[in-house]
Design an enzyme around this catalytic site. Structure first.
Site, PDB file in Angstrom:
ATOM      1  N   SER A 181       4.575 -29.251  53.995  1.00  0.00           N
ATOM      2  CA  SER A 181       4.654 -27.918  53.423  1.00  0.00           C
ATOM      3  C   SER A 181       3.525 -27.747  52.401  1.00  0.00           C
ATOM      4  O   SER A 181       2.370 -27.983  52.709  1.00  0.00           O
ATOM      5  CB  SER A 181       6.029 -27.703  52.801  1.00  0.00           C
ATOM      6  OG  SER A 181       6.352 -26.353  52.714  1.00  0.00           O
ATOM      7  N   ASP A 430       9.691 -23.678  63.132  1.00  0.00           N
ATOM      8  CA  ASP A 430       9.435 -23.501  61.706  1.00  0.00           C
ATOM      9  C   ASP A 430       8.617 -22.237  61.482  1.00  0.00           C
ATOM     10  O   ASP A 430       7.504 -22.113  62.011  1.00  0.00           O
ATOM     11  CB  ASP A 430       8.676 -24.720  61.180  1.00  0.00           C
ATOM     12  CG  ASP A 430       8.307 -24.618  59.715  1.00  0.00           C
ATOM     13  OD1 ASP A 430       8.881 -23.756  59.012  1.00  0.00           O
ATOM     14  OD2 ASP A 430       7.442 -25.402  59.276  1.00  0.00           O
ATOM     15  N   HIS A 455      10.695 -27.703  60.234  1.00  0.00           N
ATOM     16  CA  HIS A 455       9.839 -27.927  59.073  1.00  0.00           C
ATOM     17  C   HIS A 455       9.622 -29.420  58.799  1.00  0.00           C
ATOM     18  O   HIS A 455      10.556 -30.149  58.484  1.00  0.00           O
ATOM     19  CB  HIS A 455      10.473 -27.255  57.857  1.00  0.00           C
ATOM     20  CG  HIS A 455       9.527 -26.968  56.741  1.00  0.00           C
ATOM     21  ND1 HIS A 455       8.343 -26.295  56.906  1.00  0.00           N
ATOM     22  CD2 HIS A 455       9.588 -27.261  55.417  1.00  0.00           C
ATOM     23  CE1 HIS A 455       7.726 -26.170  55.751  1.00  0.00           C
ATOM     24  NE2 HIS A 455       8.451 -26.763  54.831  1.00  0.00           N
TER      25      HIS A 455
END
Length: 498
Positions: A181, A430, A455
């Site tokens: 991320s 995601d 994710h």
């Protein structure tokens, strides 16, 4: 590369503060169904579970490093103590030029990320590697928020690595970066900015293209919507129709009280916007964490949680109100264990609010929704966004800075010309994958993605329930990392033999 071949992730703030995160979303007139002042939309990683983590327990020493507060000024500023976690149990040491696996810390508690990044811990014995997890301290303290930037973060990492290697006589030990991320963004950017510090980077679910006009602003929420639609069209429609029902109920006398009771909030709602933000957040996080097995990375949830949400919504008895259907579905995210008596909207146990500052300064990620999504249609409005940031933080965002600092426009040519040794991994479930890199740029900058992945699933601990495609994805990543290390050692030997 394979299923991972053909085809680029987080709400940096679903609504500036409503990202884990997470997207920056401000809507145009008429007013949005959720307020740009909300805290409840996803950040890069969102609100973590308040339960005990089920992730494996890893052993490490906690240490501190006296770090510069500002690497780009010669002012006599005080230093700060940067916390980092280190494990050398499997490290073969400097004499073997054994590698260092360095996780680029995100915008929250580093122990939380360490507990949920099993991939790094599991490959360390194979590579006979040291493990380091540094934390970004600036997010914890309002007095240091001005220094909470991506540039400062990767400079922190560069200085820490340099000093750590010097102190351990490990100057010849190669460093491989990891991150998921926002951490994945930092890992890829650090590889580009400090190629002499690290030999490669695995950037998982890293939405480095979620800026300016690099991707359509509707991308994030369209992926969330498509995840639900592919599971159940009736479920998708129930959610899509619920926003008008919520708004209409909120306009009634005692309507906010009724909504508060229906959704079991601990305190009475002050607006329908707060409820809408709460729901936006849940749907976004469900898409992000739509893992094939039970996990509690964000909240305790079953495997394939969107399937369970839609099952509950669709299987409600005839005559069940749409509000009750929505509550039954969203409870999969907020209360799957059934242990929560009421829901508190004000909860940030891991200090993720530092992301709101970043979204108001350099992490400006335009977000919008289209009429084809399951969310109310709205357009991105930078003016409203700027007004919110000025009012809350007394700062004016710099929407063009990230692309100026790290690139973005013409990124394929730039990466191919100046970059090397980066893996961009993504799962197409995601919503952040829409802002990441989904195609190979060169022989050494590759995109690995899976249709069923969510994710940064590849960074999570392996389990007996891992599907074959996930096992294959990790094996591919390990093979590439091994090639980086082999190439580095071959070059070192060549220099010594001269």
């Amino acid at each position: 590369m394979g299923d991972f071949t053909a085809m680029l992730s987080l709400p940096l703030l679903l609504s500036l503060a409503a990202l884990c995160f997470y997207p920056s979303t401000i809507s145009s007139m008429p007013p949005p169904r959720f307020s740009p002042k909300s805290k409840y939309a996803p950040r890069f990683l969102g609100k973590p579970s308040r339960s005990n983590y089920s992730a494996p327990t890893y052993q490490y020493d906690t240490r501190y490093f006296d770090q510069n507060l500002d690497h780009f000024s010669f002012s006599n500023l005080p230093k700060f103590r940067q916390r980092y976690l280190i494990n050398t149990d499997h490290w073969a040491g400097p004499s073997r030029a054994a590698p260092i696996l360095f996780y680029c810390g995100n915008e929250g508690d580093i122990e939380w990320f360490a507990a949920n990044t099993g991939f790094v811990w599991e490959i360390a014995p194979r590579f006979r590697a040291m493990i380091v997890f540094p934390e970004e301290e600036a997010y914890r303290n309002t007095s240091t928020l001005a220094h909470l930037t991506a540039e400062q973060a990767i400079a922190d990492f560069a200085v820490l690595i340099t000093e750590l290697k010097r102190n351990m006589s490990a100057q010849d030990c190669p460093v491989v970066l990891f991150g998921g991320s926002y951490g994945g963004m930092l890992a890829s950017w650090m590889r580009l900015k400090y190629p002499h510090i690290a030999i490669g980077a695995l950037a998982a679910s890293a939405p480095i293209l979620q800026f300016e006009d690099l991707v359509p602003p509707e991308t994030f929420y369209q992926i969330v919507s498509d995840d639900f639609k592919s599971e159940s069209f009736s479920c998708f429609n129930t959610i899509k129709n619920s926003w008008d029902v919520i708004e209409a109920e909120g306009q009634k006398k005692n309507g906010l009280s009724f909504l508060s009771e229906t959704f079991r909030f601990c305190k009475k709602l002050k607006s329908t916007a707060a409820l809408s933000d709460w729901l936006y957040s849940a749907y976004s996080y469900l898409a992000m964490a739509d893992y094939p097995y039970p996990a509690d990375f964000l909240m305790p949830m079953p495997g394939n949680p969107i399937k369970e949400v839609c099952r509950r919504i669709d299987n409600c008895p005839d005559g069940t109100s749409i509000l009750q259907q929505i509550f039954e579905g969203v409870s999969v995210y907020y209360n799957y264990t059934g242990t929560v008596d009421c829901f508190d909207l004000d909860d940030d146990p891991h200090g993720m609010d530092g992301w709101n500052w970043q979204a108001c300064t350099e992490m400006v990620m335009p977000m919008a929704t289209s009429k084809y999504s399951m969310f109310p249609e709205y357009s991105y409005n930078y003016t409203s966004y700027e007004e919110w940031c000025l009012g809350d933080y007394h700062v004016k965002p710099r929407p063009n800075w990230i692309t100026t600092e790290f690139g973005g426009h013409g990124f394929k040519h730039a990466l191919k010309t100046f970059g090397s040794n980066i893996i961009f991994s993504n799962g197409l479930l995601d919503p952040w994958s829409g802002g990441s890199v989904l195609e190979d740029i060169s022989e050494s900058i590759v995109a690995i993605f899976t249709k069923e992945g969510a994710h940064h699933l590849d960074l999570r601990p392996s389990t007996a329930e891992d599907p074959d495609w996930l096992v294959e994805q990790r094996a591919t990543e390990i093979k590439i990392i091994r090639s980086w290390l082999d190439e580095y050692l071959e070059r070192k030997r060549a220099v010594l033999d001269m």
